[in-house]
Design a protein around this motif. Structure first.
Motif, PDB file in Angstrom:
ATOM      1  N   THR A  22       0.819  -1.210   0.000  1.00 45.50           N
ATOM      2  CA  THR A  22       0.000   0.000   0.000  1.00 45.50           C
ATOM      3  C   THR A  22       0.856   1.264   0.000  1.00 45.50           C
ATOM      4  O   THR A  22       0.401   2.317  -0.446  1.00 45.50           O
ATOM      5  N   SER A  23       2.079   1.166   0.477  1.00 45.61           N
ATOM      6  CA  SER A  23       2.968   2.331   0.516  1.00 45.61           C
ATOM      7  C   SER A  23       3.632   2.585  -0.838  1.00 45.61           C
ATOM      8  O   SER A  23       3.690   3.726  -1.308  1.00 45.61           O
ATOM      9  N   PHE A  24       4.146   1.516  -1.455  1.00 43.55           N
ATOM     10  CA  PHE A  24       4.901   1.656  -2.696  1.00 43.55           C
ATOM     11  C   PHE A  24       4.079   1.388  -3.954  1.00 43.55           C
ATOM     12  O   PHE A  24       4.449   1.832  -5.041  1.00 43.55           O
ATOM     13  N   GLY A  25       2.983   0.631  -3.820  1.00 46.08           N
ATOM     14  CA  GLY A  25       2.292   0.174  -5.006  1.00 46.08           C
ATOM     15  C   GLY A  25       3.132  -0.874  -5.718  1.00 46.08           C
ATOM     16  O   GLY A  25       4.136  -1.353  -5.183  1.00 46.08           O
ATOM     17  N   VAL A  26       2.734  -1.242  -6.924  1.00 44.04           N
ATOM     18  CA  VAL A  26       3.489  -2.232  -7.693  1.00 44.04           C
ATOM     19  C   VAL A  26       3.698  -1.749  -9.127  1.00 44.04           C
ATOM     20  O   VAL A  26       2.915  -0.968  -9.659  1.00 44.04           O
ATOM     21  N   ARG A  27       4.794  -2.243  -9.715  1.00 40.72           N
ATOM     22  CA  ARG A  27       5.053  -2.053 -11.139  1.00 40.72           C
ATOM     23  C   ARG A  27       4.629  -3.330 -11.861  1.00 40.72           C
ATOM     24  O   ARG A  27       4.953  -4.432 -11.410  1.00 40.72           O
ATOM     25  N   LEU A  28       3.903  -3.198 -12.942  1.00 43.31           N
ATOM     26  CA  LEU A  28       3.547  -4.376 -13.722  1.00 43.31           C
ATOM     27  C   LEU A  28       4.748  -4.805 -14.554  1.00 43.31           C
ATOM     28  O   LEU A  28       5.352  -3.990 -15.257  1.00 43.31           O
ATOM     29  N   ALA A  29       5.081  -6.087 -14.464  1.00 48.24           N
ATOM     30  CA  ALA A  29       6.234  -6.598 -15.203  1.00 48.24           C
ATOM     31  C   ALA A  29       5.986  -6.583 -16.707  1.00 48.24           C
ATOM     32  O   ALA A  29       6.927  -6.510 -17.494  1.00 48.24           O
ATOM     33  N   HIS A  30       4.715  -6.641 -17.103  1.00 47.15           N
ATOM     34  CA  HIS A  30       4.370  -6.593 -18.527  1.00 47.15           C
ATOM     35  C   HIS A  30       2.938  -6.081 -18.650  1.00 47.15           C
ATOM     36  O   HIS A  30       2.144  -6.200 -17.713  1.00 47.15           O
ATOM     37  N   PRO A  31       2.566  -5.505 -19.780  1.00 48.07           N
ATOM     38  CA  PRO A  31       1.200  -4.995 -19.960  1.00 48.07           C
ATOM     39  C   PRO A  31       0.169  -6.118 -19.856  1.00 48.07           C
ATOM     40  O   PRO A  31       0.430  -7.261 -20.244  1.00 48.07           O
ATOM     41  N   LEU A  32      -0.994  -5.780 -19.349  1.00 46.71           N
ATOM     42  CA  LEU A  32      -2.073  -6.755 -19.234  1.00 46.71           C
ATOM     43  C   LEU A  32      -2.887  -6.797 -20.524  1.00 46.71           C
ATOM     44  O   LEU A  32      -3.125  -5.770 -21.155  1.00 46.71           O
ATOM     45  N   ARG A  33      -3.335  -7.992 -20.884  1.00 44.86           N
ATOM     46  CA  ARG A  33      -4.177  -8.126 -22.075  1.00 44.86           C
ATOM     47  C   ARG A  33      -5.584  -7.597 -21.804  1.00 44.86           C
ATOM     48  O   ARG A  33      -6.223  -7.027 -22.681  1.00 44.86           O
ATOM     49  N   THR A  34      -6.063  -7.823 -20.579  1.00 40.51           N
ATOM     50  CA  THR A  34      -7.414  -7.377 -20.209  1.00 40.51           C
ATOM     51  C   THR A  34      -7.335  -6.593 -18.897  1.00 40.51           C
ATOM     52  O   THR A  34      -7.763  -7.088 -17.849  1.00 40.51           O
ATOM     53  N   PRO A  35      -6.811  -5.377 -18.930  1.00 37.24           N
ATOM     54  CA  PRO A  35      -6.638  -4.613 -17.685  1.00 37.24           C
ATOM     55  C   PRO A  35      -7.939  -4.343 -16.940  1.00 37.24           C
ATOM     56  O   PRO A  35      -7.955  -4.311 -15.707  1.00 37.24           O
ATOM     57  N   SER A  36      -9.045  -4.159 -17.667  1.00 37.70           N
ATOM     58  CA  SER A  36     -10.311  -3.861 -16.995  1.00 37.70           C
ATOM     59  C   SER A  36     -10.809  -5.037 -16.163  1.00 37.70           C
ATOM     60  O   SER A  36     -11.665  -4.867 -15.289  1.00 37.70           O
ATOM     61  N   ARG A  37     -10.282  -6.221 -16.421  1.00 39.09           N
ATOM     62  CA  ARG A  37     -10.684  -7.395 -15.640  1.00 39.09           C
ATOM     63  C   ARG A  37     -10.085  -7.366 -14.240  1.00 39.09           C
ATOM     64  O   ARG A  37     -10.664  -7.923 -13.299  1.00 39.09           O
ATOM     65  N   TRP A  38      -8.938  -6.698 -14.099  1.00 41.97           N
ATOM     66  CA  TRP A  38      -8.212  -6.740 -12.830  1.00 41.97           C
ATOM     67  C   TRP A  38      -8.055  -5.382 -12.160  1.00 41.97           C
ATOM     68  O   TRP A  38      -7.966  -5.309 -10.936  1.00 41.97           O
ATOM     69  N   GLY A  64      -0.314   1.479 -11.663  1.00 39.22           N
ATOM     70  CA  GLY A  64      -0.542   2.383 -12.785  1.00 39.22           C
ATOM     71  C   GLY A  64      -0.487   3.851 -12.432  1.00 39.22           C
ATOM     72  O   GLY A  64      -0.685   4.702 -13.298  1.00 39.22           O
ATOM     73  N   MET A  65      -0.207   4.169 -11.174  1.00 38.21           N
ATOM     74  CA  MET A  65      -0.070   5.557 -10.754  1.00 38.21           C
ATOM     75  C   MET A  65       1.369   6.010 -11.011  1.00 38.21           C
ATOM     76  O   MET A  65       2.287   5.187 -11.055  1.00 38.21           O
ATOM     77  N   PRO A  66       1.601   7.315 -11.178  1.00 41.53           N
ATOM     78  CA  PRO A  66       2.973   7.783 -11.449  1.00 41.53           C
ATOM     79  C   PRO A  66       4.002   7.300 -10.432  1.00 41.53           C
ATOM     80  O   PRO A  66       5.103   6.884 -10.809  1.00 41.53           O
ATOM     81  N   PHE A  67       3.642   7.315  -9.141  1.00 42.58           N
ATOM     82  CA  PHE A  67       4.624   6.908  -8.136  1.00 42.58           C
ATOM     83  C   PHE A  67       4.919   5.414  -8.183  1.00 42.58           C
ATOM     84  O   PHE A  67       5.965   4.962  -7.706  1.00 42.58           O
ATOM     85  N   CYS A  68       4.009   4.630  -8.771  1.00 42.95           N
ATOM     86  CA  CYS A  68       4.219   3.181  -8.845  1.00 42.95           C
ATOM     87  C   CYS A  68       5.386   2.817  -9.761  1.00 42.95           C
ATOM     88  O   CYS A  68       5.976   1.741  -9.618  1.00 42.95           O
ATOM     89  N   ALA A  69       5.721   3.706 -10.684  1.00 43.52           N
ATOM     90  CA  ALA A  69       6.830   3.424 -11.601  1.00 43.52           C
ATOM     91  C   ALA A  69       8.153   3.304 -10.853  1.00 43.52           C
ATOM     92  O   ALA A  69       9.088   2.657 -11.335  1.00 43.52           O
ATOM     93  N   GLN A  70       8.235   3.911  -9.662  1.00 44.19           N
ATOM     94  CA  GLN A  70       9.456   3.859  -8.861  1.00 44.19           C
ATOM     95  C   GLN A  70       9.388   2.784  -7.779  1.00 44.19           C
ATOM     96  O   GLN A  70      10.302   2.676  -6.955  1.00 44.19           O
ATOM     97  N   SER A  71       8.326   1.995  -7.768  1.00 39.12           N
ATOM     98  CA  SER A  71       8.172   0.984  -6.726  1.00 39.12           C
ATOM     99  C   SER A  71       9.256  -0.090  -6.826  1.00 39.12           C
ATOM    100  O   SER A  71       9.605  -0.530  -7.930  1.00 39.12           O
TER     101      SER A  71
END
Length: 211
Positions: A22-38, A64-71
């Motif tokens: 909850t503090s750092f968020g996460v970076r997605l290792a690869h784009p999602l095929r169906t992002p709206s599902r998750w 997907g938030m700007p700060f998540c890119a540095q997580s």
């Protein structure tokens, strides 16, 4: 991971893990095929993904938030199996993905978008029963800077949202998945009881519909 550091790592127990996520968020290792599902909107500005940890605990995680890119935490996802893996340095933690709630995009009979006042995180349903928050009527410096209320009303005692809207959102959430906890997020009220007295009829009404 160095010897002796394992117990201090954020993945060492569910509490540390949830705090880190909850503090750092996460970076997605690869784009999602169906992002709206998750991925869903937690409020007017934040996008999140719900994960279930190996312990069974769930966690709503910014993504997907700007700060998540540095997580420091990356999330690898297998969409077909609804599972994933959290990666932090050499540490790995398997997780399960919880599908994003679909009801949030629906509208009540009054025209209100359910996602503007209701959020479903795993089996926790959060409802905003007031049409705003009393903090917005105070000096700006006193208002919560992180708040993202949809169209807040600048009133010390904001009016209650139509009860039928809350009931409709409750039934829409129950139709989608099991709900074991309903949280009424009341914001700030200058009243001595912090607005709880005004919520009593709402609590009674929702209890009747919960069965």
């Amino acid at each position: 991971m160095k010897e002796g550091a394992e117990s201090a790592h954020p993945f060492a127990n569910p509490g540390r893990t949830k705090l880190a996520l909850t503090s750092f968020g996460v970076r997605l290792a690869h784009p999602l095929r169906t992002p709206s599902r998750w991925i869903s909107m937690a409020n007017a500005v934040e996008t999140v993904i719900d994960l279930r940890l190996p312990s069974g605990h769930w966690c709503t995680v910014p993504v997907g938030m700007p700060f998540c890119a540095q997580s420091p935490i990356a999330l690898r996802i297998d969409e077909e199996d609804a599972c994933g893996e959290l990666v932090w340095g050499e540490a790995r933690l398997p997780v399960r993905l919880v599908p994003a709630p679909r009801f949030a995009a629906r509208r009540t009979r009054s025209g209100a978008r359910m996602g503007s006042f209701a959020a479903l995180h795993d089996r926790l349903l959060v409802l905003h029963p007031f049409l705003g928050c009393g903090f917005f009527a105070r000096e700006r410096r006193l208002a919560c800077q992180f708040c993202a209320y949809d169209s807040p009303l600048n009133a010390a005692e904001p009016p209650l949202r139509p009860a039928l809207d809350l009931v409709e959102a409750l039934h829409a959430a129950l139709a989608e998945r099991e709900v074991d906890t309903v949280l009424l997020y009341a914001g700030f009220s200058p009243e001595p009881d912090r607005g709880l007295g005004r919520l009593a009829p709402i609590v009674a009404l929702l209890r009747r519909h919960l069965g």
